[in-house]
Design an enzyme around this catalytic site. Structure first.
Site, PDB file in Angstrom:
ATOM      1  N   LYS A   1      30.526 -43.525  58.397  1.00  0.00           N
ATOM      2  CA  LYS A   1      30.851 -42.839  57.142  1.00  0.00           C
ATOM      3  C   LYS A   1      32.052 -43.457  56.436  1.00  0.00           C
ATOM      4  O   LYS A   1      32.258 -43.235  55.247  1.00  0.00           O
ATOM      5  CB  LYS A   1      31.072 -41.356  57.402  1.00  0.00           C
ATOM      6  CG  LYS A   1      29.784 -40.642  57.767  1.00  0.00           C
ATOM      7  CD  LYS A   1      29.883 -39.127  57.655  1.00  0.00           C
ATOM      8  CE  LYS A   1      28.529 -38.477  57.809  1.00  0.00           C
ATOM      9  NZ  LYS A   1      27.958 -38.643  59.164  1.00  0.00           N
TER      10      LYS A   1
HETATM   11  C1  LIG Z   1      26.634 -38.640  59.532  1.00  0.00           C
HETATM   12  C2  LIG Z   1      26.239 -39.323  60.786  1.00  0.00           C
HETATM   13  C3  LIG Z   1      24.889 -39.639  61.068  1.00  0.00           C
HETATM   14  C4  LIG Z   1      23.764 -39.252  60.164  1.00  0.00           C
HETATM   15  O1  LIG Z   1      23.742 -40.016  58.996  1.00  0.00           O
HETATM   16  P1  LIG Z   1      22.881 -39.556  57.724  1.00  0.00           P
HETATM   17  O2  LIG Z   1      23.215 -40.546  56.683  1.00  0.00           O
HETATM   18  O3  LIG Z   1      23.357 -38.163  57.383  1.00  0.00           O
HETATM   19  O4  LIG Z   1      21.459 -39.556  58.123  1.00  0.00           O
HETATM   20  C5  LIG Z   1      24.607 -40.334  62.231  1.00  0.00           C
HETATM   21  N1  LIG Z   1      25.581 -40.668  63.102  1.00  0.00           N
HETATM   22  C6  LIG Z   1      26.889 -40.369  62.866  1.00  0.00           C
HETATM   23  C7  LIG Z   1      27.900 -40.746  63.879  1.00  0.00           C
HETATM   24  C8  LIG Z   1      27.273 -39.701  61.702  1.00  0.00           C
HETATM   25  O5  LIG Z   1      28.564 -39.397  61.495  1.00  0.00           O
END
Ligand SMILES: *Cc1c(COP(=O)(O)O)cnc(C)c1O
Length: 429
Positions: free
Chosen positions: A107
């Site tokens: 993220k």
């Molecule tokens: C947010 C997140 C996901 C999921 O990603 P999306 O884009 O919401 O599908 C997967 N793994 C981690 C560690 C995350 O923080």
């Protein structure tokens, strides 16, 4: 860049407008009017290009009409200042590590790029913007760290008291400056509902400039395409039959991959890996999306019962289930399999996956074929030490930067789960 509202196709906005608005009206999402195809020169030059150059090339395709190239370079250099290395477990199984940013999860790519462009466009205005974020953990730390000390922007995070890990809490309650953490005596859903109410309360919006930074924001989506190209660059030889596995929750990461494919990414198929919150995997086998309440799992960042990027994916494929199922397969993996996968991969390859990456790996194995595979590893395993200890019998060291945070003082403002209290807080800052 022009985008349209998928619930009202005559509503066309610029990137800047979509960035500040976040969601489109009527429950819609902003979708690019056109996804550009990358030129032969891009692919020919790829092997001699730095990651920052790749990010610049891709973002220019979308943003050159709104951000001059020198400014875009600065935005990229400031935000994407860490790599996405591709690790080979075998000749055919590769792991793309997306956790080398400051909060150790993928993220950081989206949040940091979004924060830079946000500050860039804000320079033209002088009214302060308040970014409201409800968080159950990871989003809060990525957004808080990304917007830390950005001019003209204050971040207000709402999180459920006592319901997130100590490390997660410290990641956004120890920053100070323009980051304020509100510790709500309630659940994550309560936090989210307080934020939603604030956005539609005229007394608040008349006097305060509010904005959001959740995963449907185009400013977070676009930079998530960058690392797919970085993965291909590191592959050395292009395989005829390449599959990429994406651990999925709200489907932002997967949507970015599908956009990259439309731009020409040489990948045959995507595998969407979900935990037992398998709404999207079920959709891919039945053609029917049935949202339901989420349940808690070891891969908690994917505990999503109604994935919010879903309608962007169907829109990109002209709402044709046939087109979607031609390049997308989904599998659901339970906690038991998640643990045994972490343990198996450690014993076999001396590599420790985090629970989200392990869901990805197990899904790839279920797919059961002999193609070249890239699995996205979305978080650093040290963020989930309790699970890792269970699976491999030991903890792993936290990277130095994060370790320091544990010793810093937590600063939060405690509020009841009561909209009037939250409102009066907002009106008085
Ligand atoms: C947010 C997140 C996901 C999921 O990603 P999306 O884009 O919401 O599908 C997967 N793994 C981690 C560690 C995350 O923080």
């Amino acid at each position: 860049m022009k985008l349209y509202n998928n619930k009202n196709k005559s509503e066309i906005v610029s990137f800047k407008e979509a960035l500040f608005k976040g969601a489109a009206g009527g429950g819609g999402l902003y979708v690019p009017v056109k996804i550009p195809l990358l030129s032969d020169e891009f692919w020919k030059g790829l092997n001699n290009t730095s990651f920052n150059d790749i990010c610049f090339e891709i973002s220019s395709q979308f943003l050159s009409d709104e951000i001059p190239s020198e400014d875009l370079r600065t935005i990229i250099n400031n935000s994407i200042n860490f790599d996405a290395p591709l690790i080979s477990l075998t000749a055919k199984i590769k792991i793309l590590e997306l956790f080398h940013g400051p909060t150790l999860a993928f993220k950081d790519f989206g949040a940091r790029f979004m924060a830079e462009v946000f500050e860039y466009f804000k320079k033209e205005e002088n009214k302060e913007t308040y970014i409201l974020v409800a968080t159950s953990g990871d989003t809060g730390s990525a957004v808080a760290n990304a917007f830390f000390k950005k001019t003209g922007i204050k971040v207000i995070l709402l999180y459920p008291s006592g319901k997130i890990s100590n490390l997660q809490e410290k990641q956004f309650t120890t920053l100070g400056e323009n980051i304020t953490a509100l510790e709500i005596e309630g659940t994550f859903d309560d936090c989210q509902s307080l934020v939603k109410k604030a956005f539609i309360d005229k007394e608040i919006t008349d006097v305060k400039n509010l904005s959001s930074a959740n995963s449907i924001n185009i400013g977070r989506l676009l930079p998530q395409t960058f690392y797919y190209f970085r993965a291909i660059q590191q592959l050395k030889e292009i395989s005829e039959n390449l599959k990429i596995t994406v651990p999925s929750g709200n489907l932002g990461n997967l949507t970015a991959g599908l956009i990259a494919k439309k731009m020409g990414l040489p990948v045959n198929e995507f595998i969407s890996a979900t935990n037992i919150n398998s709404v999207f995997a079920d959709f891919l086998s039945s053609g029917n999306l049935a949202p339901r309440k989420s349940v808690i799992t070891l891969s908690n960042a994917m505990d999503v019962g109604n994935p919010n990027n879903y309608s962007r994916i169907t829109e990109i494929f002209d709402n044709s289930f046939e087109k979607i199922s031609n390049i997308l397969t989904g599998y659901s993996i339970d906690d038991e399999k998640t643990l045994s996968t972490i343990s198996k991969i450690y014993n076999k390859y001396d590599y420790i996956l985090d629970p989200h990456g392990a869901v990805g790996f197990a899904a790839m194995e279920k797919d059961n074929n002999i193609s070249m595979n890239i699995i996205l590893e979305t978080a650093h395993p040290a963020k989930f030490n309790e699970t890792i200890k269970k699976a491999v019998g030991k903890n792993i060291e936290l990277p130095h930067m994060i370790k320091e945070i544990i010793y810093k003082e937590k600063k939060s403002i405690r509020l009841k789960n009561n909209f009037e209290d939250f409102k009066s807080y907002l009106l008085n800052i």
